[in-house]
Design a protein around this motif. Structure first.
Motif, PDB file in Angstrom:
ATOM      1  N   ASN A 146     -36.066  55.284  24.936  1.00 38.95           N
ATOM      2  CA  ASN A 146     -34.922  54.687  24.711  1.00 38.95           C
ATOM      3  C   ASN A 146     -34.822  53.316  24.800  1.00 38.95           C
ATOM      4  O   ASN A 146     -34.434  52.491  24.130  1.00 38.95           O
ATOM      5  CB  ASN A 146     -33.749  55.363  25.188  1.00 38.95           C
ATOM      6  CG  ASN A 146     -33.567  56.616  24.916  1.00 38.95           C
ATOM      7  OD1 ASN A 146     -33.858  57.190  23.734  1.00 38.95           O
ATOM      8  ND2 ASN A 146     -32.715  57.269  25.640  1.00 38.95           N
ATOM      9  N   ALA A 147     -35.808  52.578  25.812  1.00 40.75           N
ATOM     10  CA  ALA A 147     -35.980  51.151  25.878  1.00 40.75           C
ATOM     11  C   ALA A 147     -37.325  50.886  25.738  1.00 40.75           C
ATOM     12  O   ALA A 147     -37.751  49.886  26.288  1.00 40.75           O
ATOM     13  CB  ALA A 147     -35.538  50.885  27.469  1.00 40.75           C
ATOM     14  N   LYS A 180     -43.263  54.466  18.999  1.00 44.06           N
ATOM     15  CA  LYS A 180     -42.946  53.062  18.755  1.00 44.06           C
ATOM     16  C   LYS A 180     -43.693  52.273  19.672  1.00 44.06           C
ATOM     17  O   LYS A 180     -44.306  51.223  19.354  1.00 44.06           O
ATOM     18  CB  LYS A 180     -41.641  52.694  18.597  1.00 44.06           C
ATOM     19  CG  LYS A 180     -41.151  51.776  17.816  1.00 44.06           C
ATOM     20  CD  LYS A 180     -39.655  51.625  17.527  1.00 44.06           C
ATOM     21  CE  LYS A 180     -39.122  50.611  17.181  1.00 44.06           C
ATOM     22  NZ  LYS A 180     -37.644  50.392  17.079  1.00 44.06           N
ATOM     23  N   ALA A 215     -42.930  47.982  26.080  1.00 37.42           N
ATOM     24  CA  ALA A 215     -42.505  46.808  25.282  1.00 37.42           C
ATOM     25  C   ALA A 215     -42.151  45.759  26.313  1.00 37.42           C
ATOM     26  O   ALA A 215     -41.315  44.710  26.233  1.00 37.42           O
ATOM     27  CB  ALA A 215     -41.492  46.918  24.541  1.00 37.42           C
ATOM     28  N   ALA A 251     -41.578  44.096  30.535  1.00 35.44           N
ATOM     29  CA  ALA A 251     -40.694  44.179  31.786  1.00 35.44           C
ATOM     30  C   ALA A 251     -39.290  44.016  31.177  1.00 35.44           C
ATOM     31  O   ALA A 251     -39.131  43.843  30.227  1.00 35.44           O
ATOM     32  CB  ALA A 251     -40.880  43.289  32.815  1.00 35.44           C
ATOM     33  N   ASP A 252     -38.524  44.898  32.090  1.00 35.62           N
ATOM     34  CA  ASP A 252     -37.118  44.938  31.648  1.00 35.62           C
ATOM     35  C   ASP A 252     -36.231  43.630  31.545  1.00 35.62           C
ATOM     36  O   ASP A 252     -36.010  43.098  32.581  1.00 35.62           O
ATOM     37  CB  ASP A 252     -36.312  46.372  32.369  1.00 35.62           C
ATOM     38  CG  ASP A 252     -35.066  46.622  31.822  1.00 35.62           C
ATOM     39  OD1 ASP A 252     -34.081  45.784  31.403  1.00 35.62           O
ATOM     40  OD2 ASP A 252     -34.849  47.912  31.719  1.00 35.62           O
ATOM     41  N   ILE A 253     -36.063  43.472  30.219  1.00 35.51           N
ATOM     42  CA  ILE A 253     -35.303  41.861  30.211  1.00 35.51           C
ATOM     43  C   ILE A 253     -33.892  41.906  30.595  1.00 35.51           C
ATOM     44  O   ILE A 253     -33.678  41.039  31.221  1.00 35.51           O
ATOM     45  CB  ILE A 253     -35.560  41.380  28.813  1.00 35.51           C
ATOM     46  CG1 ILE A 253     -36.993  41.453  28.213  1.00 35.51           C
ATOM     47  CG2 ILE A 253     -34.786  40.216  28.514  1.00 35.51           C
ATOM     48  CD1 ILE A 253     -37.237  41.138  26.869  1.00 35.51           C
ATOM     49  N   GLY A 306     -45.297  42.996  30.105  1.00 30.02           N
ATOM     50  CA  GLY A 306     -45.694  43.593  31.013  1.00 30.02           C
ATOM     51  C   GLY A 306     -46.610  44.995  30.546  1.00 30.02           C
ATOM     52  O   GLY A 306     -47.318  45.615  31.117  1.00 30.02           O
ATOM     53  N   GLU A 347     -50.035  43.578  29.806  1.00 26.83           N
ATOM     54  CA  GLU A 347     -50.402  43.666  31.178  1.00 26.83           C
ATOM     55  C   GLU A 347     -50.884  44.773  31.858  1.00 26.83           C
ATOM     56  O   GLU A 347     -51.948  45.171  32.346  1.00 26.83           O
ATOM     57  CB  GLU A 347     -49.475  42.841  32.104  1.00 26.83           C
ATOM     58  CG  GLU A 347     -49.218  41.450  31.718  1.00 26.83           C
ATOM     59  CD  GLU A 347     -48.017  40.652  32.419  1.00 26.83           C
ATOM     60  OE1 GLU A 347     -47.011  41.315  32.252  1.00 26.83           O
ATOM     61  OE2 GLU A 347     -48.295  39.682  32.963  1.00 26.83           O
ATOM     62  N   GLU A 392     -43.735  35.853  26.935  1.00 19.79           N
ATOM     63  CA  GLU A 392     -43.017  35.293  28.109  1.00 19.79           C
ATOM     64  C   GLU A 392     -42.411  34.089  27.880  1.00 19.79           C
ATOM     65  O   GLU A 392     -41.292  33.728  28.221  1.00 19.79           O
ATOM     66  CB  GLU A 392     -43.590  35.527  29.350  1.00 19.79           C
ATOM     67  CG  GLU A 392     -43.790  37.068  29.819  1.00 19.79           C
ATOM     68  CD  GLU A 392     -44.961  37.665  29.366  1.00 19.79           C
ATOM     69  OE1 GLU A 392     -45.774  37.236  28.479  1.00 19.79           O
ATOM     70  OE2 GLU A 392     -45.289  38.752  29.818  1.00 19.79           O
ATOM     71  N   GLY A 444     -45.981  37.844  34.297  1.00 22.49           N
ATOM     72  CA  GLY A 444     -45.897  38.129  35.506  1.00 22.49           C
ATOM     73  C   GLY A 444     -46.513  39.116  36.238  1.00 22.49           C
ATOM     74  O   GLY A 444     -46.453  39.390  37.551  1.00 22.49           O
TER      75      GLY A 444
HETATM   76  N1  CAA Z   1     -36.641  45.084  28.110  1.00 24.93           N
HETATM   77  C1  CAA Z   1     -35.447  45.870  28.165  1.00 24.93           C
HETATM   78  N2  CAA Z   1     -35.297  46.772  26.863  1.00 24.93           N
HETATM   79  C2  CAA Z   1     -35.935  46.521  26.016  1.00 24.93           C
HETATM   80  C3  CAA Z   1     -37.285  45.859  25.889  1.00 24.93           C
HETATM   81  C4  CAA Z   1     -37.517  45.314  26.966  1.00 24.93           C
HETATM   82  N3  CAA Z   1     -38.543  44.392  27.363  1.00 24.93           N
HETATM   83  N4  CAA Z   1     -37.773  46.121  24.859  1.00 24.93           N
HETATM   84  C5  CAA Z   1     -36.951  47.040  23.991  1.00 24.93           C
HETATM   85  N5  CAA Z   1     -36.056  47.041  24.837  1.00 24.93           N
HETATM   86  C6  CAA Z   1     -34.685  47.927  24.265  1.00 24.93           C
HETATM   87  C7  CAA Z   1     -34.029  47.205  23.356  1.00 24.93           C
HETATM   88  O1  CAA Z   1     -32.975  46.341  24.078  1.00 24.93           O
HETATM   89  C8  CAA Z   1     -33.214  48.466  22.605  1.00 24.93           C
HETATM   90  O2  CAA Z   1     -32.259  48.938  23.431  1.00 24.93           O
HETATM   91  P1  CAA Z   1     -30.781  49.477  22.730  1.00 24.93           P
HETATM   92  O3  CAA Z   1     -30.947  50.434  21.702  1.00 24.93           O
HETATM   93  O4  CAA Z   1     -29.973  49.845  24.067  1.00 24.93           O
HETATM   94  O5  CAA Z   1     -30.186  48.253  22.046  1.00 24.93           O
HETATM   95  C9  CAA Z   1     -34.337  49.234  22.436  1.00 24.93           C
HETATM   96  O6  CAA Z   1     -35.297  48.925  23.409  1.00 24.93           O
HETATM   97  C10 CAA Z   1     -35.030  49.251  21.113  1.00 24.93           C
HETATM   98  O7  CAA Z   1     -35.449  47.887  20.800  1.00 24.93           O
HETATM   99  P2  CAA Z   1     -35.140  47.125  19.681  1.00 24.93           P
HETATM  100  O8  CAA Z   1     -33.763  47.705  18.892  1.00 24.93           O
HETATM  101  O9  CAA Z   1     -35.337  45.948  20.113  1.00 24.93           O
HETATM  102  O10 CAA Z   1     -36.460  47.853  18.800  1.00 24.93           O
HETATM  103  P3  CAA Z   1     -37.031  46.799  17.441  1.00 24.93           P
HETATM  104  O11 CAA Z   1     -37.886  47.649  16.904  1.00 24.93           O
HETATM  105  O12 CAA Z   1     -35.968  46.326  16.674  1.00 24.93           O
HETATM  106  O13 CAA Z   1     -37.900  45.834  18.275  1.00 24.93           O
HETATM  107  C11 CAA Z   1     -39.673  44.898  19.874  1.00 24.93           C
HETATM  108  C12 CAA Z   1     -39.119  46.134  18.921  1.00 24.93           C
HETATM  109  C13 CAA Z   1     -40.170  43.804  18.764  1.00 24.93           C
HETATM  110  C14 CAA Z   1     -40.606  45.518  20.727  1.00 24.93           C
HETATM  111  C15 CAA Z   1     -38.354  44.483  20.509  1.00 24.93           C
HETATM  112  O14 CAA Z   1     -37.618  45.388  21.344  1.00 24.93           O
HETATM  113  C16 CAA Z   1     -38.620  43.315  21.684  1.00 24.93           C
HETATM  114  O15 CAA Z   1     -39.156  42.159  21.286  1.00 24.93           O
HETATM  115  N6  CAA Z   1     -38.799  43.618  23.091  1.00 24.93           N
HETATM  116  C17 CAA Z   1     -39.043  42.580  23.969  1.00 24.93           C
HETATM  117  C18 CAA Z   1     -40.588  42.546  24.182  1.00 24.93           C
HETATM  118  C19 CAA Z   1     -40.760  41.414  25.139  1.00 24.93           C
HETATM  119  O16 CAA Z   1     -40.205  40.292  25.037  1.00 24.93           O
HETATM  120  N7  CAA Z   1     -41.524  41.594  26.171  1.00 24.93           N
HETATM  121  C20 CAA Z   1     -41.868  40.804  27.350  1.00 24.93           C
HETATM  122  C21 CAA Z   1     -40.964  40.825  28.527  1.00 24.93           C
HETATM  123  S1  CAA Z   1     -41.196  39.953  29.499  1.00 24.93           S
HETATM  124  C22 CAA Z   1     -42.164  40.585  30.604  1.00 24.93           C
HETATM  125  O17 CAA Z   1     -42.752  41.585  30.440  1.00 24.93           O
HETATM  126  C23 CAA Z   1     -42.527  39.916  32.014  1.00 24.93           C
HETATM  127  C24 CAA Z   1     -43.962  40.011  32.497  1.00 24.93           C
HETATM  128  O18 CAA Z   1     -44.731  39.715  32.325  1.00 24.93           O
HETATM  129  C25 CAA Z   1     -43.824  41.032  33.810  1.00 24.93           C
END
Ligand code: CAA
Length: 258
Positions: free
Chosen positions: A21-22, A57, A61, A63-65, A108, A111, A131, A139
């Motif tokens: 779901n996330a 899918k 995706a 770490a949890d933003i 993440g 990573e 990031e 990270g």
């Molecule tokens: N954290 C928390 N929730 C996330 C998530 C993330 N990284 N990626 C996706 N989700 C959640 C969305 O919030 C959404 O939740 P809801 O249905 O409750 O709204 C659900 O997953 C489905 O996502 P989308 O509706 O956004 O799906 P999409 O097909 O439109 O887009 C995506 C897909 C392009 C992957 C988009 O979800 C996205 O850009 N996600 C974030 C990717 C990202 O920036 N990741 C890096 C995080 S920072 C990190 O990881 C730091 C580190 O190095 C440790």
């Protein structure tokens, strides 16, 4: 476990990040569960582990933003350490690991797959370190492993621009070893895992350690690491079984991990 599944298929383990779901985003609970699962893997029986993501899918995706959005500086550093420690545990798991990247592998997630030994991707996979677009650095090892895998110039380009790349480009730059149609990815990963599992397990584990440890030191020190691990394979039942069979011009008995 709520978010991490581990199933054994004979000598192969399949570890699934299961929070579809996330898009399998890594909050601290997912990372702690991953830690526990890694601790529980019995390398006496499991000879190769496939890491994948639940659903069609995403691999992971990132770490949890939502969770990260509220962290203080100290909490951010601690979250980075949690991820780094667990991903290092995955990287140094004694048995080989194959990431079956079945969709988004961002932040993440990229990573996580870079902490595995080998990366196989579906045609739908997307890789990236987004990031800096979120006001942070990678990270969970991205600044360290990306450059080691694809070279410093390409790593810097991808990390500074936060540009996502699709599977063919990931293949071209050496981030992944092969790309398959989505429907065939797990079967291909299992085929590779079974092939690895069919080789002498003590020797396979020694190869992993020699490559991993040797990459961190100069070549003379690396050769010493290799000599010790090479020597450790001698007098094992598997070495004697395989070499005797070769000399006697017959197939060796199955390896027994001893
Ligand atoms: N954290 C928390 N929730 C996330 C998530 C993330 N990284 N990626 C996706 N989700 C959640 C969305 O919030 C959404 O939740 P809801 O249905 O409750 O709204 C659900 O997953 C489905 O996502 P989308 O509706 O956004 O799906 P999409 O097909 O439109 O887009 C995506 C897909 C392009 C992957 C988009 O979800 C996205 O850009 N996600 C974030 C990717 C990202 O920036 N990741 C890096 C995080 S920072 C990190 O990881 C730091 C580190 O190095 C440790």
């Amino acid at each position: 476990m709520a978010f991490v599944e581990f199933t054994a298929k004979e000598q192969i383990g399949i570890l699934t990040i299961n929070r579809p779901n996330a898009l399998n985003a890594l909050n601290d609970q997912v990372i702690r569960e991953l830690d526990q699962v890694l601790d529980s893997i019995d390398v006496g029986t499991i000879r190769c582990v496939i890491v994948t993501g639940a659903g069609e899918k995403a691999f992971v995706a990132g770490a949890d933003i939502a969770q990260m959005s509220k962290l203080t500086k100290a909490e951010g550093e601690a979250f980075g350490k949690l991820g780094n420690d667990v991903f290092r545990k995955l990287e140094t798991l004694p048995v080989p690991t194959i990431a079956a990247v079945n969709g988004f592998a961002l932040g993440g997630g990229c990573e996580l797959c870079m902490s595995c030994d080998i990366r196989l991707a579906s045609e739908t996979a997307v890789f990236g370190q987004p990031e800096v677009g979120l006001g942070i650095t990678p990270g969970f090892g991205g600044t360290q492993r990306m450059a080691r895998l694809v070279g410093m110039g390409k790593a810097k380009e991808l990390i500074y621009t936060a540009r996502n790349i699709k599977a063919p480009e990931a293949l071209a730059i050496g981030l992944v070893q092969a790309v398959y149609p989505a429907a065939e990815l797990m079967a291909e990963a299992e085929k590779m895992a079974n092939r690895i599992a069919g080789n002498a397990p003590i020797a396979v584990r020694a190869c992993k350690k020699a490559i991993n440890d040797g990459m961190q030191v100069d070549i003379e020190a690396g050769e010493v690491i290799e000599e010790k691990l090479f020597g450790s394979c001698f007098e094992t039942q598997d070495q004697q079984n395989a070499m005797t069979a070769f000399i006697e011009k017959r197939k060796h008995d199955p390896f027994v991990n001893a």
